[in-house]
Design a protein around this motif. Structure first.
Motif, PDB file in Angstrom:
ATOM      1  N   SER A   5     -19.220  14.167 -30.591  1.00  0.00           N
ATOM      2  CA  SER A   5     -20.668  14.046 -30.790  1.00  0.00           C
ATOM      3  C   SER A   5     -21.104  12.646 -30.401  1.00  0.00           C
ATOM      4  O   SER A   5     -20.313  11.699 -30.411  1.00  0.00           O
ATOM      5  N   GLY A   6     -22.369  12.529 -30.033  1.00  0.00           N
ATOM      6  CA  GLY A   6     -22.888  11.230 -29.650  1.00  0.00           C
ATOM      7  C   GLY A   6     -24.273  11.358 -29.057  1.00  0.00           C
ATOM      8  O   GLY A   6     -24.839  12.462 -28.967  1.00  0.00           O
ATOM      9  N   SER A   7     -24.839  10.246 -28.623  1.00  0.00           N
ATOM     10  CA  SER A   7     -26.173  10.234 -28.019  1.00  0.00           C
ATOM     11  C   SER A   7     -26.070   9.894 -26.536  1.00  0.00           C
ATOM     12  O   SER A   7     -25.231   9.086 -26.124  1.00  0.00           O
ATOM     13  N   ARG A  26     -22.842   7.625 -25.999  1.00  0.00           N
ATOM     14  CA  ARG A  26     -22.323   6.693 -26.997  1.00  0.00           C
ATOM     15  C   ARG A  26     -21.840   7.530 -28.174  1.00  0.00           C
ATOM     16  O   ARG A  26     -22.651   8.129 -28.895  1.00  0.00           O
ATOM     17  N   PRO A  27     -20.518   7.619 -28.338  1.00  0.00           N
ATOM     18  CA  PRO A  27     -19.980   8.542 -29.345  1.00  0.00           C
ATOM     19  C   PRO A  27     -20.221   8.060 -30.768  1.00  0.00           C
ATOM     20  O   PRO A  27     -20.407   6.858 -31.026  1.00  0.00           O
ATOM     21  N   SER A  28     -20.245   9.029 -31.677  1.00  0.00           N
ATOM     22  CA  SER A  28     -20.304   8.700 -33.102  1.00  0.00           C
ATOM     23  C   SER A  28     -18.893   8.314 -33.527  1.00  0.00           C
ATOM     24  O   SER A  28     -17.994   9.147 -33.542  1.00  0.00           O
ATOM     25  N   GLY A  29     -18.695   7.073 -33.845  1.00  0.00           N
ATOM     26  CA  GLY A  29     -17.349   6.592 -34.168  1.00  0.00           C
ATOM     27  C   GLY A  29     -16.708   5.943 -32.959  1.00  0.00           C
ATOM     28  O   GLY A  29     -17.273   5.871 -31.869  1.00  0.00           O
ATOM     29  N   ARG A  30     -15.487   5.485 -33.141  1.00  0.00           N
ATOM     30  CA  ARG A  30     -14.779   4.772 -32.079  1.00  0.00           C
ATOM     31  C   ARG A  30     -13.781   5.707 -31.416  1.00  0.00           C
ATOM     32  O   ARG A  30     -13.119   6.512 -32.065  1.00  0.00           O
ATOM     33  N   ARG A  54     -29.237  13.636 -28.852  1.00  0.00           N
ATOM     34  CA  ARG A  54     -27.936  13.756 -29.496  1.00  0.00           C
ATOM     35  C   ARG A  54     -27.277  15.065 -29.084  1.00  0.00           C
ATOM     36  O   ARG A  54     -27.939  16.099 -28.947  1.00  0.00           O
ATOM     37  N   GLU A  56     -23.792  17.749 -29.607  1.00  0.00           N
ATOM     38  CA  GLU A  56     -22.589  18.213 -30.295  1.00  0.00           C
ATOM     39  C   GLU A  56     -21.797  19.009 -29.270  1.00  0.00           C
ATOM     40  O   GLU A  56     -22.272  20.031 -28.764  1.00  0.00           O
ATOM     41  N   THR A  83     -33.048   8.149 -34.448  1.00  0.00           N
ATOM     42  CA  THR A  83     -33.385   6.727 -34.565  1.00  0.00           C
ATOM     43  C   THR A  83     -34.628   6.412 -33.752  1.00  0.00           C
ATOM     44  O   THR A  83     -34.958   7.098 -32.782  1.00  0.00           O
TER      45      THR A  83
END
Length: 754
Positions: A5-7, A26-30, A54, A56, A83
């Motif tokens: 997931s990410g934006s 830009r992923p959620s998390g690293r 965003r 999924e 955001t």
């Protein structure tokens, strides 16, 4: 499969035809696969994505040998950004018509994180934002609803290979009923929407579970096949040929087709007739050397004892019957004719053939004037116009296309118009002039009649009152019309009207190698390329006709780029965009229309910072691009073959504006499939046009299209300079191939039937 997931950060690549995308998110998390910016690359067939959105995702990690780690997407779910920064990027991405980056910033500054909720549920509050008036608010509200609907449709269509651009067109055609119609009868798409072919509709239908032998599928396959044949110029299809093609297309038993034909006939979508078969093919018809008042040689007489069942789409049946009936009615003697029987043609500067052509035009209700370049057709027309004006006979001049009408007007120094404009066509009201309101003329000259298709000919003849004289002018050795039919050849073949063929090349034209070689080719002789005393490396010829040798298509493409971008502008001073036209026999291959357009666009109009650009229907359009209209659009008053330049690209309003010789025409992005790049165009699309300089690839890879009339047509488009790029062997193949593709038409037979 793994999840991610990410934006969306940026769209690196997007193919509008199949949705294949390369996107940085830009992923959620690293993630270890992230680059130095913290971004991850995802690839796959995806819907239209926008920065800030965003996602999924479900898919698999792979490693590309050049680009490294990538996430191959199998399933993509989109959600709106949450955001403030994401919302601003999303609204300013160009997704919503009417909102650009600056306006997006103002809207988000005013509403903050509630922006999308307000646009969705309280859109009238947009009026609170400074400098947004009611008109802009209305545009934004409509665009927001449209993109929501399109996304819903895309969820369904995307898995069936339908591009985003076509999804927009489907929504614009059907509105909120789009999904219901697509699911209920996918074949309706192929009938209603330009750009959606039968195969796409069939794929959707099959995925929805429609059986391969379903009656709707057989009927749709028949209509599709008849339309495809009409696109190839055929007016009807022999029933046996039609059944064979449909069974191959659908992979069904032939016994299923006749009942489907009966059902279509009951709905009056098709008509059947029995057509006498010619005893010999009409292969030599286009290149025959007919003489004054004669039918061209090589035309086979039909065998009345053997008829074949012929299947017409209903409009073509009525068109063919109507043209035959109206031409016969025009040919009936009138009192005006008898008054002109004793007219003398005092024109000592005209040849005997030219005088005969004028005499035929004045004495016979329907007549034909044909001949190649430099044989004096224009001189003949000027003299005819002088006689018409001296006799106070109301007349009109017309051509099938705008460019041809402009050339006719310049040559005759008199007003000329397209046939559509002369007949007062309106998309909503139809033709102003028709049997109940005929054209107020007694004499009509139609130039470039080789381009006149059957349906337009029928509308034209409907508007002529009895007693009107009709002169058909054209070069019968050129390619036939793009539309269905072969009107000029059929009229000549029928013997129903006197024909004057001009053969002699006049002195002022004899000095042109273009004209000399055009006539050599038309007579089955190879063109000549006299050696130049100042020959530059690579080229052969002198004056206005040259050959740059190339044995393969790739080498030919290299030469074409050099000749168009460097050599011709340097030696002759022609502008490479506005004055040089590349004509190609085929679309595919390195020396085909598609590849040459991309190559020349990069050289002549490359991308630059700040230059507007938009990819639509798999094509990148830039400010300043040379483009061509590819279909008639009566609402916009632009027609197939019109050439212009991209004047404006509005990334906020989602419009593209083209300048057609001083007239600005605006296209919504969903309408951009009507235009295509035109640095290179097909020879067929160039009919009726002339260009200061023509560059033509002639290579053996184009073997299937190497025909005498195609090479002849291409060369005669050049006014001042013609450059062939290719091999002498390919040129020889074209010159000696005079087997004109036979079109299924029966107009000549109907004209002979009294």
């Amino acid at each position: 499969m793994e999840s991610l997931s990410g934006s969306v950060e940026r769209i690196t690549y997007y193919n509008a035809e199949n949705g294949y995308s390369v996107v940085r998110i830009r992923p959620s998390g690293r993630f270890p696969a992230a680059n130095r910016e913290g971004l991850v690359t995802i690839v796959g067939n995806l819907p239209v994505l926008c920065p800030g959105e965003r996602l999924e995702l479900l898919g698999r990690w792979t490693r590309h040998p050049k680009h490294g780690s990538q996430f191959e997407v199998e399933k993509c779910e989109q959600t709106l950004p949450a955001t403030v920064a994401g919302i601003q990027r999303y609204l300013g991405s160009g997704l919503i018509r009417g909102i650009g980056s600056r306006l997006a910033e103002r809207i988000v500054d005013h509403f903050g994180s509630s922006t999308l909720e307000i646009i969705e549920n309280q859109p009238q509050r947009l009026l609170e934002v400074p400098d947004i008036g009611p008109k802009r608010t209305h545009i934004i509200i409509a665009a927001w609803q449209e993109q929501k609907q399109v996304k819903e449709i895309m969820l369904f269509l995307h898995s069936h290979g339908v591009s985003t651009n076509l999804a927009v067109k489907i929504y614009k055609t059907y509105g909120d009923s789009a999904l219901e119609i697509v699911q209920g009868n996918p074949y309706q798409l192929a009938r209603d929407i330009h750009g959606v072919g039968f195969k796409t509709a069939d794929r959707i239908a099959q995925d929805l579970g429609l059986s391969s032998d379903h009656p709707s599928r057989i009927e749709a396959g028949l209509i599709f096949t008849l339309n495809e044949m009409s696109n190839d110029g055929h007016v009807y299809a022999p029933q046996e040929t039609l059944i064979e093609r449909v069974t191959q297309l659908l992979e069904v038993d032939a016994s299923l087709v006749p009942p489907a034909l009966e059902r279509l006939a009951e709905e009056d979508l098709i008509r059947s007739d029995r057509i006498p078969i010619p005893s010999l093919p009409r292969g030599e018809e286009a290149g025959t050397r007919g003489t004054s008042d004669s039918t061209p040689r090589g035309i086979a007489e039909p065998r009345a004892d053997y008829c074949l069942p012929a299947i017409y789409l209903t409009p073509f049946y009525y068109g063919e019957v109507g043209v035959a009936e109206r031409l016969r009615k025009l040919a009936e003697p009138t009192p005006q004719e008898s008054r002109r029987q004793h007219l003398s043609i005092p024109a000592p500067d005209l040849s005997k053939e030219q005088q005969q052509a004028i005499r035929n035009a004045l004495m016979h209700p329907v007549s034909v004037l044909t001949g190649g370049p430099g044989t004096g057709k224009t001189t003949c027309l000027k003299s005819l116009i002088f006689h018409l004006e001296s006799l106070s006979i109301p007349y009109a001049l017309a051509s099938p296309t705008g460019r041809a009408a402009k050339r006719l007007s310049e040559a005759a120094d008199r007003p000329a118009s397209t046939i559509h404009r002369m007949l007062g066509f309106s998309p909503t009201k139809g033709f102003k002039y028709h049997p109940e309101n005929p054209l107020p003329v007694e004499f009509l000259v139609v130039d470039e009649t080789s381009m006149l298709d059957l349906l337009l000919a029928n509308h034209l003849l409907k508007a002529l009152r009895p007693g009107t004289h009709l002169l058909l002018v054209g070069d019968v050795d050129q390619l036939p019309s793009v539309g269905a039919g072969d009107v000029l050849r059929d009229v000549i073949a029928s013997g129903s009207a006197p024909v004057t063929r001009l053969n002699a090349i006049f002195r002022q034209a004899a000095g042109s190698q273009i004209i000399t070689n055009a006539h050599r080719i038309n007579c089955g002789e190879l063109p000549v390329f006299p050696p130049s005393p100042h020959r530059r490396e690579g080229g052969e010829g002198q004056g206005d006709f040259f050959l740059f040798p190339a044995e393969d298509a790739q080498k030919a493409a290299d030469w074409i780029e050099d000749v168009v971008c460097n050599r011709i502008p340097q030696k002759f001073g022609f502008d490479p965009v506005s004055q040089i036209q590349v004509l190609a026999p085929m679309y595919r291959g390195p020396a085909g229309v598609t590849a040459l357009n991309q190559r020349l666009q990069e050289r002549l109009n490359p991308p630059l910072p700040g230059k507007p650009e938009k990819s639509l229907f798999g094509q990148a359009f830039r400010l300043g691009d040379k483009v061509m209209q590819t279909q008639n659009d009566y609402d916009k008053d632009v027609y197939n073959g019109d050439i212009g330049v991209v004047h404006a690209l509005d990334l906020v309003e989602h419009t593209l504006t083209v300048n057609f010789e001083g007239r600005l025409v605006s296209y919504d992005w969903s309408e951009a499939d009507q235009i295509t790049l035109a640095y290179a165009v097909s020879v067929h699309k160039a009919q009726g046009s002339e260009f200061p300089a023509v560059v033509l690839p002639v290579v053996t890879q184009h073997y299937i299209m190497l025909q005498r009339n195609l090479l002849y047509t291409a060369i005669t488009r050049a006014q001042k300079l013609c450059v062939l790029v290719g091999s002498r062997r390919a040129i020889s193949i074209a010159v000696h191939n005079n087997q004109v593709a036979q079109r299924y038409t029966a107009l000549d037979w109907r004209l002979r039937e009294r």
